[in-house]
Design a protein around this motif. Structure first.
Motif, short mmCIF file in Angstrom:
data_model
loop_
_atom_site.label_atom_id
_atom_site.label_comp_id
_atom_site.label_asym_id
_atom_site.label_seq_id
_atom_site.Cartn_x
_atom_site.Cartn_y
_atom_site.Cartn_z
N UNK A 14 30.63 75.07 32.74
CA UNK A 14 30.77 75.39 34.10
C UNK A 14 31.80 74.16 34.76
N UNK A 15 32.00 74.52 35.49
CA UNK A 15 32.86 74.19 36.53
C UNK A 15 33.13 74.40 37.57
N UNK A 16 34.17 73.87 38.87
CA UNK A 16 34.44 74.42 40.18
C UNK A 16 34.76 75.53 40.26
N UNK A 17 36.49 75.25 39.64
CA UNK A 17 37.57 76.61 39.54
C UNK A 17 37.88 76.75 38.51
N UNK A 18 38.77 78.10 38.21
CA UNK A 18 38.66 78.26 36.81
C UNK A 18 40.06 78.52 37.08
N UNK A 19 40.69 77.03 36.23
CA UNK A 19 41.97 76.90 36.33
C UNK A 19 42.91 77.48 34.83
N UNK A 20 43.35 78.20 35.29
CA UNK A 20 44.12 79.24 34.08
C UNK A 20 45.40 79.33 33.85
N UNK A 21 45.50 79.14 35.31
CA UNK A 21 47.14 79.53 35.28
C UNK A 21 47.85 78.32 34.79
N UNK A 22 47.07 77.23 34.52
CA UNK A 22 47.79 75.73 34.09
C UNK A 22 47.93 75.92 32.75
N UNK A 23 47.06 77.01 31.45
CA UNK A 23 47.71 76.97 30.06
C UNK A 23 46.15 76.63 29.96
N UNK A 24 44.87 75.87 30.08
CA UNK A 24 43.78 75.26 29.63
C UNK A 24 42.96 75.93 28.58
N UNK A 25 42.89 77.63 28.75
CA UNK A 25 42.57 78.38 28.29
C UNK A 25 42.55 80.06 27.56
N UNK A 26 44.01 79.32 27.78
CA UNK A 26 45.20 80.67 27.18
C UNK A 26 45.21 81.31 26.02
N UNK A 27 44.35 80.42 24.94
CA UNK A 27 44.08 80.67 23.75
C UNK A 27 42.84 81.32 23.66
N UNK A 28 41.67 81.55 24.34
CA UNK A 28 40.75 82.21 24.11
C UNK A 28 40.07 82.96 24.82
N UNK A 29 40.76 84.20 23.53
CA UNK A 29 40.33 85.29 23.80
C UNK A 29 39.15 85.64 24.08
N UNK A 30 38.26 84.86 23.38
CA UNK A 30 36.64 85.38 23.49
C UNK A 30 36.58 84.41 24.94
#
Length: 544
Positions: free
Chosen positions: A216-232
């Motif tokens: 859970x969180x408040x924002x989705x920090x995708x552009x920062x690359x935190x979850x760039x490796x998570x295809x699931x």
């Protein structure tokens, strides 16, 4: 009458102590039916994220299975097919809510302590461990390690738990973005990003010991690359069509609670103050505010804490003309059309292109209308948020205390010389020199808007509206037509010796352009014309 669980987020404590509970256990069923292995839920603060995570922990945890089973007696989930999953998995529950630090070195220390505390909860496993698992576990639990070695800590724990129970592990990470936002604010974001990218991906991606991951969180920090490796990973934001009533309270839930506490007659007022959030296709109320209202039975802004105020203050530091005009439209109840990507780039959190998205996902704005998959019309959700903005806005422009009260009393009683003196005092004592530099029209626009917010109720305030032969800067029109109206024209100069001349020009412009036409058409007879000239922090008013 049951006690209210204000500030409590431990599901077991809430149920065992018989606090009032809004049954959100349908969320468990939805999570089980959801085919995605890793789920991220983003919602505003104090909308029940931690309580729902705690509920998942007690539901799935294989430890104390029979004892935890009792917690769900007479709740929705007990009657469903999904209840067979109760107590079937080892669970790791980690909250990063308080993981904030002003320096990276401090953050490193806090991470080491946090993981030591987590591993200490499983100290009973030590006797069964051998070799490197034993050594690694002990080093983390006893704080004998360095940060570099902790990137795979959660994966190590899933491996150990799997070997103990021969069951895959449910990993729950609450407020995953808290340390990242702290890092962004305090200037060590790149270091934090590098660590947490490894920390999350090692446990959540290609982990054979993982049953399910929920974040859970408040924002989705995708552009920062935190979850760039998570295809699931599947993300559910406030714009998603699933889990729309899992967080926040539905009208049905609120009406029932008001009846339970004998104040059902307040539903209309409660709706104005605390409703208005749109999550997917559901309209929901702020649960924190509802609980507080049930307790105090007073309509006021409860959804306030340091982080919330800081965000609004940061927003108001961006005094651009576009921002001020957009805020003005929002305060006037109008919608604001914006492109919303559903992702946030922390390096641009408070830039104009990210600002409205951040405010939407943080709960300060809500969706009024979906135009297409990326474009939305946004608005202020309710009176509570408007009051919060109003108070913070007025404090920025006029400072604390009674300055604004006395200023506006002088104006509405037509004591213009006193009004000039008091406005001059505010400019000298409460306003930054940089705000009043030549060319910064946005500051003066904000000053005008602040006055309008204060007069809301007895007066209608309008700015930059066509009347007569042009557009006036600001008009204060009384709702009671027998009272006096005010037309203001603002001009700035970089030559202090020209203040008198410029204020006179501003006054003449009001008359020459016949800005009073619309007021007279509305039946207003008493009108004061005010030409106001600024030179940095100096002011001059000509009036008639």
């Amino acid at each position: 009458m049951k006690r209210l669980a204000i500030g409590l987020s431990d599901f077991k404590h809430l149920i065992e102590e018989d606090f009032y509970y809004f049954d959100k256990t349908a969320f468990i069923e939805d999570v089980i039916k959801d085919g995605s292995q890793v789920k991220l839920f983003t919602r505003p603060r104090r909308f029940g994220k931690t309580l729902n995570m705690s509920m998942l922990k007690y539901f799935f945890d294989i430890e104390n299975r029979e004892e935890n089973r009792k917690l769900f007696k007479n709740l929705y989930i007990e009657k469903t097919e999904a209840f067979k999953e109760q107590g079937q998995y080892p669970v790791i529950f980690l909250s990063l809510k308080d993981l904030k630090a002003s320096t990276w070195e401090e953050m490193e220390r806090k991470i080491i302590v946090m993981l030591s505390d987590l591993f200490s909860e499983y100290e009973y496993l030590l006797d069964e461990l051998k070799g490197t698992n034993y050594e690694n576990f002990k080093e983390i639990a006893y704080k004998k390690t360095v940060l570099y070695d902790l990137g795979g800590a959660l994966k190590l724990l899933t491996k150990i738990l799997y070997k103990k129970y021969n069951k895959k592990v449910v990993v729950l990470i609450d407020e995953y973005d808290s340390p990242l936002v702290s890092a962004y604010i305090n200037g060590y974001y790149e270091k934090a990003k590098d660590f947490f990218k490894t920390f999350y991906s090692t446990v959540l991606k290609d982990n054979v010991y993982l049953q399910m991951g929920v974040l859970t969180g408040i924002i989705r920090v995708i552009k920062a690359g935190i979850f760039s490796d998570l295809n699931n990973l599947r993300t559910y934001t406030i714009l998603s069509e699933m889990y729309t009533d899992s967080y926040g309270l539905t009208e049905e839930e609120v009406v029932k609670s008001l009846k339970d506490y004998g104040i059902e007659q307040e539903i209309s007022n409660v709706k104005d103050w605390y409703d208005g959030y749109k999550f997917g296709d559901s309209e929901v109320y702020n649960p924190w505010s509802i609980l507080n209202f049930l307790d105090f039975k007073e309509l006021r802004a409860y959804w306030v804490d340091t982080s919330g105020n800081d965000l609004i203050k940061d927003v108001l530091k961006i005094v651009t003309k576009n921002t001020i005009e957009a805020l003005e439209r929002l305060f006037n109840g109008e919608g604001l059309k914006q492109n919303i990507s559903g992702t946030s780039d922390l390096s641009k959190l408070l830039s104009e292109e990210e600002l409205w998205e951040l405010m939407l996902f943080s709960g300060y704005l809500t969706v009024e209308e979906k135009i297409d998959h990326k474009n939305y019309v946004l608005r202020l959700p309710n009176k509570e948020v408007k009051e919060l903005f109003k108070d913070t806005f007025l404090e920025k422009y006029f400072g604390r205390g009674s300055k604004l009260l006395y200023l506006m009393e002088a104006l509405t009683e037509n004591r213009i010389d006193e009004y000039e003196e008091r406005l001059q005092e505010i400019l000298l004592t409460s306003v930054s020199y940089n705000d009043t530099k030549k060319g910064n029209e946005a500051f003066y626009h904000g000053l005008i808007m602040g006055m309008g917010l204060y007069l809301e109720g007895d007066y209608i305030t309008k700015s930059n509206i066509e009347s007569g032969l042009g557009r006036y800067d600001f008009v204060i029109e009384p709702k009671n037509k027998t009272k006096r109206a005010y037309i203001m024209e603002f001009k700035s100069t970089d030559n202090i010796e020209k203040l008198e001349e410029v204020s006179k020009e501003a006054l003449e412009q009001i008359e020459d352009k016949k800005y009073d036409v619309s007021l007279k058409q509305n039946g207003i007879k008493d009108i004061t014309y005010m030409g106001i000239a600024f030179c940095r922090k100096e002011i001059k008013i000509k009036y008639k």
